[in-house]
Design a protein around this motif. Structure first.
Motif, PDB file in Angstrom:
ATOM      1  N   SER A 213       0.862  -1.182   0.000  1.00  0.00           N
ATOM      2  CA  SER A 213       0.000   0.000   0.000  1.00  0.00           C
ATOM      3  C   SER A 213       0.902   1.237   0.000  1.00  0.00           C
ATOM      4  CB  SER A 213      -0.888   0.003   1.245  1.00  0.00           C
ATOM      5  OG  SER A 213      -0.090   0.160   2.413  1.00  0.00           O
TER       6      SER A 213
ATOM      7  N   GLN B 241       2.671   1.630   3.316  1.00  0.00           N
ATOM      8  CA  GLN B 241       3.757   0.658   3.455  1.00  0.00           C
ATOM      9  C   GLN B 241       4.980   1.088   2.651  1.00  0.00           C
ATOM     10  OE1 GLN B 241       1.306  -2.672   2.258  1.00  0.00           O
ATOM     11  NE2 GLN B 241       1.669  -3.678   4.230  1.00  0.00           N
TER      12      GLN B 241
ATOM     13  N   ASP C 264       3.598  -4.615   8.466  1.00  0.00           N
ATOM     14  CA  ASP C 264       2.530  -5.579   8.217  1.00  0.00           C
ATOM     15  C   ASP C 264       1.230  -4.799   8.000  1.00  0.00           C
ATOM     16  OD1 ASP C 264       1.253  -5.025  10.738  1.00  0.00           O
ATOM     17  OD2 ASP C 264       2.576  -6.464  11.719  1.00  0.00           O
ATOM     18  N   ASP C 265       0.175  -5.489   7.593  1.00  0.00           N
ATOM     19  CA  ASP C 265      -1.073  -4.821   7.212  1.00  0.00           C
ATOM     20  C   ASP C 265      -1.693  -4.022   8.351  1.00  0.00           C
ATOM     21  OD1 ASP C 265      -0.864  -5.749   4.631  1.00  0.00           O
ATOM     22  OD2 ASP C 265      -2.169  -7.480   4.964  1.00  0.00           O
ATOM     23  N   SER C 266      -1.663  -4.544   9.575  1.00  0.00           N
ATOM     24  CA  SER C 266      -2.298  -3.829  10.688  1.00  0.00           C
ATOM     25  C   SER C 266      -1.533  -2.551  11.034  1.00  0.00           C
ATOM     26  CB  SER C 266      -2.442  -4.729  11.917  1.00  0.00           C
ATOM     27  OG  SER C 266      -1.174  -5.127  12.395  1.00  0.00           O
TER      28      SER C 266
END
Length: 103
Positions: A48, A51, A63-65
């Motif tokens: 993203s 990120q 990480d995603d979170s």
């Protein structure tokens, strides 16, 4: 390596297969772009924007979170924009005739 590059142009180094410009963030050669050691083709479509921004700034993958939290921080900061209370107070002070530095 820096001593070896003295008195050589970036174009000459590039023609010999070296990087056009070397930094800790990116490494660019003919047909190859790496960001913080990751080939760009492995990052595109996988990370993203938050990120990627974090990778550029810090050199680590989120990480995603954690990326979602970072994105929330970015959005919250953008949301305050020019109408943040601290900015409004300074504008009001200037409007009332207080000096720019005091505001």
């Amino acid at each position: 390596m820096i001593d070896a590059m003295k008195n050589r142009s970036a174009l000459e180094i590039y023609k010999e297969g070296g990087a056009w410009w070397e930094t800790e963030i990116s490494h660019i050669q003919k047909n190859s772009i790496e960001i913080r050691g990751y080939p760009i083709e492995e990052l595109i479509g996988e990370l993203s924007y938050p990120q990627m921004l974090y990778l550029l700034l810090v050199g680590e993958l989120l990480d995603d979170s954690k990326a979602a939290l970072f994105e929330s921080v970015l959005v919250a900061g953008a949301d305050h924009g020019p109408r943040a209370p601290s900015i409004a107070a300074a504008r009001m002070a200037v409007t009332c005739g207080i000096s720019f530095n005091s505001s």
